[in-house]
Enzyme design. Structure first.
Site, PDB file in Angstrom:
ATOM      1  NE  ARG A  32      60.536  45.214  26.367  1.00 18.05           N
ATOM      2  CZ  ARG A  32      60.695  46.445  25.887  1.00 18.05           C
ATOM      3  NH1 ARG A  32      60.226  47.470  26.572  1.00 18.05           N
ATOM      4  NH2 ARG A  32      61.321  46.639  24.745  1.00 18.05           N
ATOM      5  CB  THR A  35      64.194  43.395  33.877  1.00 21.43           C
ATOM      6  OG1 THR A  35      63.186  42.880  34.750  1.00 21.43           O
ATOM      7  CG2 THR A  35      65.277  42.358  33.673  1.00 21.43           C
ATOM      8  CG  ASP A 114      45.571  51.142  48.450  1.00 21.56           C
ATOM      9  OD1 ASP A 114      45.403  50.008  47.951  1.00 21.56           O
ATOM     10  OD2 ASP A 114      44.656  51.807  48.955  1.00 21.56           O
ATOM     11  CB  SER A 116      51.489  46.292  46.787  1.00 20.81           C
ATOM     12  OG  SER A 116      50.465  45.525  46.207  1.00 20.81           O
ATOM     13  CG  ASP A 139      40.940  49.515  41.857  1.00 19.74           C
ATOM     14  OD1 ASP A 139      40.251  48.960  40.980  1.00 19.74           O
ATOM     15  OD2 ASP A 139      41.305  48.944  42.910  1.00 19.74           O
ATOM     16  NE  ARG A 174      14.937  43.504  28.319  1.00 19.73           N
ATOM     17  CZ  ARG A 174      15.231  42.290  27.875  1.00 19.73           C
ATOM     18  NH1 ARG A 174      16.459  41.995  27.497  1.00 19.73           N
ATOM     19  NH2 ARG A 174      14.292  41.374  27.803  1.00 19.73           N
ATOM     20  CD  GLU A 199      21.226  57.126  29.168  1.00 21.56           C
ATOM     21  OE1 GLU A 199      21.853  56.112  29.546  1.00 21.56           O
ATOM     22  OE2 GLU A 199      21.176  57.470  27.973  1.00 21.56           O
ATOM     23  CD  GLN A 266      35.232  45.957  35.278  1.00 21.01           C
ATOM     24  OE1 GLN A 266      35.112  47.131  35.559  1.00 21.01           O
ATOM     25  NE2 GLN A 266      34.687  45.007  36.009  1.00 21.01           N
TER      26      GLN A 266
HETATM   27  O1  F6P Z   1      42.213  46.415  42.903  1.00 22.02           O
HETATM   28  C1  F6P Z   1      41.851  45.823  41.699  1.00 22.02           C
HETATM   29  C2  F6P Z   1      40.548  45.091  41.844  1.00 22.02           C
HETATM   30  O2  F6P Z   1      40.194  44.544  40.585  1.00 22.02           O
HETATM   31  C3  F6P Z   1      39.373  45.911  42.396  1.00 22.02           C
HETATM   32  O3  F6P Z   1      38.801  46.746  41.441  1.00 22.02           O
HETATM   33  C4  F6P Z   1      38.469  44.831  42.904  1.00 22.02           C
HETATM   34  O4  F6P Z   1      37.639  45.305  43.931  1.00 22.02           O
HETATM   35  C5  F6P Z   1      39.435  43.807  43.423  1.00 22.02           C
HETATM   36  O5  F6P Z   1      40.675  44.028  42.768  1.00 22.02           O
HETATM   37  C6  F6P Z   1      39.023  42.364  43.221  1.00 22.02           C
HETATM   38  O6  F6P Z   1      39.997  41.542  43.771  1.00 22.02           O
HETATM   39  P1  F6P Z   1      40.079  39.967  43.591  1.00 22.02           P
HETATM   40  O7  F6P Z   1      40.472  39.677  42.164  1.00 22.02           O
HETATM   41  O8  F6P Z   1      41.129  39.533  44.552  1.00 22.02           O
HETATM   42  O9  F6P Z   1      38.721  39.444  43.882  1.00 22.02           O
END
Ligand code: F6P
Length: 334
Positions: A32, A35, A114, A116, A139, A174, A199, A266
């Site tokens: 966004r 652009t 990186d 890209s 990352d 656990r 931990e 994530q």
């Molecule tokens: O670079 C982002 C990332 O999520 C990394 O943390 C992970 O190792 C990788 O991409 C997983 O890639 P893909 O979704 O192509 O399996």
């Protein structure tokens, strides 16, 4: 053809932008911003779908201000993304350049990590295309920027998940090995581990954490804790959460051990306010840089200031771990 770095080759009239590699929350906010900043500066804008693969196949769409409304809060990327093996070949890049040329595109904003930026660097050494990069990866592993778009959102996702795991870990007494993403970097593991009061944290940048784990298993767990969270970065040399948990089970059959691999959860979700704000700042800065005739640079944020970092440095060097954070984590579990 050999194009020199940071050289202004022509006046820019039409730009393209695309997202590439693993998606990251906040990519839409960057799309966004790029652009709209381009349009304000009287540039024509083209979106390339599916990263470098879409560039090779000429999968282009014109972008107007209204096309990027209502996307800021959405995870993923409206332009979609890909990891293109074809672009790694000279023939793939030749086809990509032909498509850019046919569409009269003279500068490109690449939003990614990186891999890209390495692709952009290689292509701009072969063909007269100016590239400016916006770092977007969960990352947070890029040299030259304190921050990559998506990292904060992913961090919060991990923290929310681990907090929930903590509840069940305590109830059952656990030890959980929780594997988080990060590719070869331990940033997500280190920061989430501190935020969750883990931990032990196992990351590729430090070998000493193996001792911390042994110490916890032999002393901490028995003496102080009745449960535990061990955050394992996927790139850690121990071989991942599953392998290390297997070894621990063998050596300590008395312990109840479980593994949780958080995986692609994530990468999704609505970006945090900071991810949106920084994506917007970086998007505007990318257009400023192109107008200034910059090429082969990444926009970064250092001490909350926009900086321009040569691709060469951003991709070759690594964002190092904050050793002080490691010390703090140890202190909390001494
Ligand atoms: O670079 C982002 C990332 O999520 C990394 O943390 C992970 O190792 C990788 O991409 C997983 O890639 P893909 O979704 O192509 O399996």
């Amino acid at each position: 053809m050999n194009m020199s770095e940071n050289s202004k080759t022509q006046e820019i009239k039409k730009i393209a932008l695309f997202t590439s590699g693993g998606d990251a929350p906040g990519m839409n906010a960057a799309i966004r911003a790029v652009t709209r900043a381009a349009i304000v500066n009287h540039l024509e804008v083209v979106g390339i779908r599916r990263g470098y693969q879409g560039m090779i196949e000429g999968d282009f769409m014109p972008l107007y201000a209204s096309d990027v409304s209502g996307i800021m809060h959405q995870g993923g990327t409206m332009l979609r993304t890909a990891r293109s093996d074809e672009f790694r070949t000279p023939e793939g890049r030749r086809r990509a350049y032909r498509e850019l040329k046919n569409a009269d595109i003279d500068a490109v904003v690449v939003i990614g990590g990186d891999g890209s930026f390495t692709g952009a660097l290689v292509m701009s050494q072969e063909y007269p295309v100016s590239f400016v990069g916006i770092p977007a990866t969960i990352d947070n592993d890029m040299f030259g920027t304190d921050y990559t778009i998506g990292f904060e959102t992913a961090l919060n996702t991990v923290v929310e998940a681990v907090d929930k795991i903590r509840d069940t870990a305590r109830s059952h007494g656990r030890i959980f090995f929780v594997e988080v993403m990060g590719c070869e970097a331990g940033q997500l593991a280190l920061h989430s581990g501190i935020a969750c009061g883990a931990e032990v944290i196992l990351i590729p940048e430090s070998q000493e954490q193996g001792d911390d784990l042994n110490n916890f298993l032999h002393n901490g767990y028995k003496n102080k804790e009745s449960s535990g969270i061990v955050i394992v970065a996927e790139g850690d040399e121990t071989g991942g959460a599953m392998k290390i948990a297997e070894r621990v089970c063998k050596d300590h059959p008395e312990l109840e051990v479980r593994v949780s691999i958080l995986g692609h959860i994530q990468r999704g979700g609505s970006p945090t306010a900071n991810d949106r704000i920084n994506a917007t700042r970086m998007g505007v800065a990318a257009i400023d840089a192109l107008i200034d005739g910059q090429n082969n640079i990444m926009i970064g944020l250092e001490s909350d200031e926009i900086v321009r970092v040569p691709f060469m440095n951003a991709v070759k060097l690594h964002h190092s771990i904050d050793e002080h954070l490691l010390e703090i984590q140890r202190m909390m579990n001494a």
